[in-house]
Write a protein that holds these residues in place. Structure first.
Motif, short mmCIF file in Angstrom:
data_model
loop_
_atom_site.label_atom_id
_atom_site.label_comp_id
_atom_site.label_asym_id
_atom_site.label_seq_id
_atom_site.Cartn_x
_atom_site.Cartn_y
_atom_site.Cartn_z
N LEU A 83 26.70 -19.89 -11.64
CA LEU A 83 27.15 -20.95 -10.74
C LEU A 83 28.38 -21.58 -11.36
O LEU A 83 28.35 -22.02 -12.51
N ARG A 84 29.47 -21.61 -10.61
CA ARG A 84 30.71 -22.23 -11.08
C ARG A 84 31.06 -23.36 -10.12
O ARG A 84 31.10 -23.15 -8.90
N VAL A 85 31.31 -24.54 -10.66
CA VAL A 85 31.64 -25.72 -9.85
C VAL A 85 33.04 -26.18 -10.23
O VAL A 85 33.37 -26.31 -11.42
N TYR A 86 33.86 -26.43 -9.23
CA TYR A 86 35.24 -26.88 -9.42
C TYR A 86 35.31 -28.38 -9.21
O TYR A 86 34.45 -28.96 -8.52
N ASP A 88 36.84 -30.33 -7.27
CA ASP A 88 36.84 -30.83 -5.89
C ASP A 88 35.52 -30.58 -5.16
O ASP A 88 35.39 -30.90 -3.99
N GLY A 89 34.53 -30.00 -5.86
CA GLY A 89 33.23 -29.75 -5.25
C GLY A 89 33.05 -28.35 -4.70
O GLY A 89 31.98 -28.02 -4.18
N ASN A 90 34.07 -27.51 -4.79
CA ASN A 90 33.92 -26.12 -4.38
C ASN A 90 32.97 -25.41 -5.34
O ASN A 90 33.01 -25.65 -6.55
N VAL A 91 32.12 -24.56 -4.78
CA VAL A 91 31.07 -23.91 -5.56
C VAL A 91 31.17 -22.40 -5.36
O VAL A 91 31.37 -21.93 -4.24
N LEU A 92 31.01 -21.66 -6.46
CA LEU A 92 30.88 -20.21 -6.42
C LEU A 92 29.54 -19.88 -7.04
O LEU A 92 29.24 -20.28 -8.16
N PHE A 93 28.70 -19.18 -6.29
CA PHE A 93 27.37 -18.76 -6.76
C PHE A 93 27.32 -17.25 -6.68
O PHE A 93 27.51 -16.67 -5.61
N SER A 94 27.12 -16.60 -7.81
CA SER A 94 27.13 -15.15 -7.86
C SER A 94 25.84 -14.63 -8.45
O SER A 94 25.31 -15.21 -9.42
N LEU A 95 25.31 -13.56 -7.86
CA LEU A 95 24.12 -12.93 -8.42
C LEU A 95 24.21 -11.43 -8.28
O LEU A 95 24.94 -10.91 -7.44
N ARG A 96 23.48 -10.74 -9.16
CA ARG A 96 23.49 -9.28 -9.17
C ARG A 96 22.12 -8.80 -8.78
O ARG A 96 21.12 -9.30 -9.24
#
Length: 96
Positions: A83-86, A88-96
């Motif tokens: 989980l990466r949070v920027y 400004d509140g933008n979120v990237l959630f990555s899973l394999r």
């Protein structure tokens, strides 16, 4: 409503069974959305990265594959989620 972007990167197609009419694949599933409640002020950090523990404490989209027989998160040593949070509140959630 919160707009959620999704992309899929297929890493491999591991097996195909014509008899059972199924296949196995490894993929990365990434979700993008904005949650202003997670925004933070920072002059140094362009983003903050977290492991799977935070994901259990915040809202994340409920994404699923229709008619899937079985799916699981790759978990060699630990769950393969990020989980990466920027700021400004933008979120990237990555899973394999």
């Amino acid at each position: 409503p919160i707009p959620v972007g999704i992309d899929v990167q297929v890493e491999s197609i591991d097996s195909i069974s014509e008899v059972d009419m199924d296949f196995t694949m490894t993929l990365y599933l990434r979700h993008y959305w904005k949650d202003e409640r997670l925004s933070f002020r920072s002059n140094r950090n362009k983003s903050m990265t977290f492991d799977g523990r935070l994901i259990k404490k915040i809202w994340v989209p409920d994404v699923f594959f229709v008619h899937s027989k079985r799916s699981f998160i790759h978990d060699t040593t630990v769950e393969n989620v990020m989980l990466r949070v920027y700021p400004d509140g933008n979120v990237l959630f990555s899973l394999r």
